[in-house]
Scaffold this motif. Structure first.
Motif, PDB file in Angstrom:
ATOM      1  N   MET A 183       0.867  -1.272   0.130  1.00  0.00           N
ATOM      2  CA  MET A 183       0.264  -0.116   0.055  1.00  0.00           C
ATOM      3  C   MET A 183       1.085   1.266  -0.086  1.00  0.00           C
ATOM      4  O   MET A 183       0.713   2.230  -0.708  1.00  0.00           O
ATOM      5  CB  MET A 183      -0.826   0.153   1.247  1.00  0.00           C
ATOM      6  CG  MET A 183      -2.110  -0.876   1.062  1.00  0.00           C
ATOM      7  SD  MET A 183      -3.408  -0.913   2.303  1.00  0.00           S
ATOM      8  CE  MET A 183      -2.531  -1.114   3.822  1.00  0.00           C
ATOM      9  N   GLN A 214       0.321 -18.367   6.608  1.00  0.00           N
ATOM     10  CA  GLN A 214      -1.039 -17.495   6.611  1.00  0.00           C
ATOM     11  C   GLN A 214      -1.008 -17.025   5.249  1.00  0.00           C
ATOM     12  O   GLN A 214      -0.038 -16.869   4.461  1.00  0.00           O
ATOM     13  CB  GLN A 214      -0.847 -16.325   7.461  1.00  0.00           C
ATOM     14  CG  GLN A 214      -1.766 -16.075   8.437  1.00  0.00           C
ATOM     15  CD  GLN A 214      -2.249 -14.835   8.823  1.00  0.00           C
ATOM     16  OE1 GLN A 214      -1.479 -13.944   8.445  1.00  0.00           O
ATOM     17  NE2 GLN A 214      -3.248 -14.543   9.359  1.00  0.00           N
ATOM     18  N   GLU A 216      -3.262 -14.005   3.534  1.00  0.00           N
ATOM     19  CA  GLU A 216      -3.906 -12.825   3.481  1.00  0.00           C
ATOM     20  C   GLU A 216      -4.287 -12.428   2.172  1.00  0.00           C
ATOM     21  O   GLU A 216      -3.207 -12.659   1.115  1.00  0.00           O
ATOM     22  CB  GLU A 216      -3.145 -11.783   4.444  1.00  0.00           C
ATOM     23  CG  GLU A 216      -2.905 -12.119   5.882  1.00  0.00           C
ATOM     24  CD  GLU A 216      -3.278 -10.967   6.635  1.00  0.00           C
ATOM     25  OE1 GLU A 216      -3.580  -9.776   6.065  1.00  0.00           O
ATOM     26  OE2 GLU A 216      -3.188 -10.997   7.962  1.00  0.00           O
ATOM     27  N   PHE A 256      -8.373  -4.011  12.129  1.00  0.00           N
ATOM     28  CA  PHE A 256      -7.793  -3.371  10.805  1.00  0.00           C
ATOM     29  C   PHE A 256      -8.911  -3.590   9.767  1.00  0.00           C
ATOM     30  O   PHE A 256      -8.772  -2.971   8.683  1.00  0.00           O
ATOM     31  CB  PHE A 256      -6.704  -4.116  10.202  1.00  0.00           C
ATOM     32  CG  PHE A 256      -6.546  -5.672  10.904  1.00  0.00           C
ATOM     33  CD1 PHE A 256      -5.589  -5.848  11.866  1.00  0.00           C
ATOM     34  CD2 PHE A 256      -7.263  -6.687  10.164  1.00  0.00           C
ATOM     35  CE1 PHE A 256      -5.841  -7.143  12.580  1.00  0.00           C
ATOM     36  CE2 PHE A 256      -7.209  -8.059  10.870  1.00  0.00           C
ATOM     37  CZ  PHE A 256      -6.448  -8.335  12.036  1.00  0.00           C
ATOM     38  N   THR A 257     -10.176  -4.072  10.110  1.00  0.00           N
ATOM     39  CA  THR A 257     -11.293  -3.985   9.137  1.00  0.00           C
ATOM     40  C   THR A 257     -12.555  -3.274   9.925  1.00  0.00           C
ATOM     41  O   THR A 257     -12.497  -3.538  10.763  1.00  0.00           O
ATOM     42  CB  THR A 257     -11.398  -5.234   8.677  1.00  0.00           C
ATOM     43  OG1 THR A 257     -11.473  -6.086   9.685  1.00  0.00           O
ATOM     44  CG2 THR A 257     -10.350  -5.860   7.464  1.00  0.00           C
ATOM     45  N   GLY A 315      -5.718 -19.314   7.416  1.00  0.00           N
ATOM     46  CA  GLY A 315      -4.556 -20.200   7.912  1.00  0.00           C
ATOM     47  C   GLY A 315      -4.114 -21.112   6.938  1.00  0.00           C
ATOM     48  O   GLY A 315      -5.177 -21.944   6.588  1.00  0.00           O
TER      49      GLY A 315
HETATM   50  C1  2NL Z   1      -7.976 -14.210  10.415  1.00  0.00           C
HETATM   51  C2  2NL Z   1      -8.286 -12.763  10.022  1.00  0.00           C
HETATM   52  C3  2NL Z   1      -7.756 -11.035   8.573  1.00  0.00           C
HETATM   53  C4  2NL Z   1      -7.202  -9.240   7.389  1.00  0.00           C
HETATM   54  C5  2NL Z   1      -6.738 -10.193   7.989  1.00  0.00           C
HETATM   55  C6  2NL Z   1      -6.023  -7.241   6.709  1.00  0.00           C
HETATM   56  C7  2NL Z   1      -4.947  -6.853   6.046  1.00  0.00           C
HETATM   57  C8  2NL Z   1      -4.709  -5.226   5.701  1.00  0.00           C
HETATM   58  C9  2NL Z   1      -5.636  -4.347   5.938  1.00  0.00           C
HETATM   59  C10 2NL Z   1      -6.819  -4.944   6.422  1.00  0.00           C
HETATM   60 CL1  2NL Z   1      -3.226  -4.492   5.136  1.00  0.00          CL
HETATM   61  N1  2NL Z   1      -6.797  -6.336   6.803  1.00  0.00           N
HETATM   62  N2  2NL Z   1      -5.939  -8.123   6.805  1.00  0.00           N
HETATM   63  C11 2NL Z   1      -8.244  -8.599   7.517  1.00  0.00           C
HETATM   64  C12 2NL Z   1      -9.119  -9.340   8.031  1.00  0.00           C
HETATM   65  C13 2NL Z   1      -9.154 -10.596   9.046  1.00  0.00           C
HETATM   66  O1  2NL Z   1      -7.151 -12.188   9.170  1.00  0.00           O
HETATM   67  O2  2NL Z   1      -8.537 -14.864  11.134  1.00  0.00           O
HETATM   68  N3  2NL Z   1      -6.703 -14.827   9.939  1.00  0.00           N
HETATM   69  C14 2NL Z   1      -6.570 -16.252  10.138  1.00  0.00           C
END
Ligand code: 2NL
Length: 343
Positions: A183, A214, A216, A256-257, A315
């Motif tokens: 970003m 992970q 993402e 973050f969301t 995951g």
């Molecule tokens: C989970 C949840 C999540 C994100 C990861 C993310 C990354 C950026 C900005 C906003 Cl740069 N969000 N990542 C968002 C929602 C959930 O992971 O349980 N992971 C195993």
């Protein structure tokens, strides 16, 4: 003297003929021609020979020496030839024998699952981006709306590499840090997945490991909505768990969301009616997701009034365990080939 010489030569020749080993020839050579050898001692006794006979005796001794030397050489050559023939015979390769096949390894179940996820998202136009496993605190936490003292930053879960007044360095606890770097580059739109190893100081058990993987995902563009998130993740679920898979989004919270959700998929074993695999639920929790928090966009220099985006995290081990019906994560790390070769 003549008879004595003849006797020595005859004895030497019979010993040479009878010898069966190369080393034996050397012994004979020393015994007859060496410094203390029998022929040499004849030469030494020359002083007892009448002066007028000496040239003749000398010549006889020389002839005897030459004869023995040439016989030894001949025998030696014969030995070498025989040895070489035996060696060639021994080293002959039977080209008609079946070859021994080299052992070929194959991909780890994690890798198979990762490559399948990558294939699905590449098919939807995403880029696969990797990044460092050691990160500044800023990229792992702060830029994701997790400031100092936030409970999600619980120091018990994080491996700190160094920590001082100027910078905190950690082993990344998620792969979001890769997306923050992306970003910051300011090149929009973004459509990416960020797979990789992540670290948390968890005790090892059937579902936890201090080192795991992970994947993402991040999409940022104009007019991205929650409908895009739902559609994309539904396609992903159907591709990876089968065409009949249904998805369900439950409200959740991530720093973050906003809004955030967790996605469940209908159990691919019983189709949703409830079984041992889904613990009677009919649904299996699969990932976390949400619309990227405006503050997260802002911190990385993206105008949240112009751009919106969605993100998710899943995951890799969880996908591999579900896909291959493995009930203990530790099996993935033991590298027992009897286990690994089943996939
Ligand atoms: C989970 C949840 C999540 C994100 C990861 C993310 C990354 C950026 C900005 C906003 Cl740069 N969000 N990542 C968002 C929602 C959930 O992971 O349980 N992971 C195993």
């Amino acid at each position: 003297m003549k008879e004595k010489l003849k006797a020595i030569v005859d004895e030497a020749l019979s010993q040479i003929n009878a010898s069966e080993q190369l080393e034996k020839l050397n012994e004979i050579k020393v015994a007859f021609l060496g410094k203390k050898g029998e022929l040499t001692s004849v030469l030494k006794s020359m002083k007892d020979v009448a002066p007028e006979d000496r040239p003749m005796v000398g010549q006889m001794v020389n002839e005897a020496r030459e004869k023995l030397e040439s016989c030894l050489e001949e025998k030696k050559a014969a030995f070498m030839k025989k040895l070489r023939e035996e060696q060639i015979k021994k080293e002959t390769i039977d080209v008609t024998l079946p070859a021994t096949k080299p052992m070929v390894g194959h991909r780890h179940p994690n890798t198979i699952a990762l490559e399948e996820v990558e294939r699905i998202f590449i098919g939807m136009g995403y880029e696969v981006v990797e990044g460092p496993e050691v990160e500044y605190d800023y990229y792992n936490f702060e830029a994701l709306n997790i400031p100092a003292n936030h409970p999600a930053k619980d120091e018990q879960d994080t491996f700190y590499v160094s920590s001082d007044a100027h910078s905190n360095i950690v082993l990344r606890t998620q792969t979001s840090s890769i997306q923050v770097h992306e970003m910051e580059k300011g090149k929009l739109p973004i459509r990416m997945i960020a797979p990789g190893r992540a670290f948390r100081s968890d005790e090892v058990d059937a579902t936890h490991s201090p080192s795991f993987h992970q994947i993402e995902g991040l999409v940022i563009d104009k007019n991205i909505t929650f409908a895009d998130l739902k559609g994309t993740l539904e396609v992903f679920a159907k591709e990876i768990f089968g065409e009949d898979t249904k998805v369900k989004f439950r409200p959740h919270h991530f720093p973050f969301t906003e809004p955030s959700a967790e996605m469940d998929v209908s159990c691919f074993k019983c189709g949703g009616s409830g079984c041992r695999f889904c613990k009677g639920e009919g649904w299996i929790e699969i990932l976390g997701c949400g619309m990227v928090h405006p503050h997260v966009l802002e911190m990385s220099g993206i105008d949240p009034e112009e751009y919106t985006g969605f993100a998710f995290g899943v995951g890799l081990e969880r996908i591999a365990l579900l896909k291959y019906e493995i009930d203990d994560m530790r099996l993935l790390y033991e590298n027992d080939t009897r286990f690994l070769k089943q996939f």
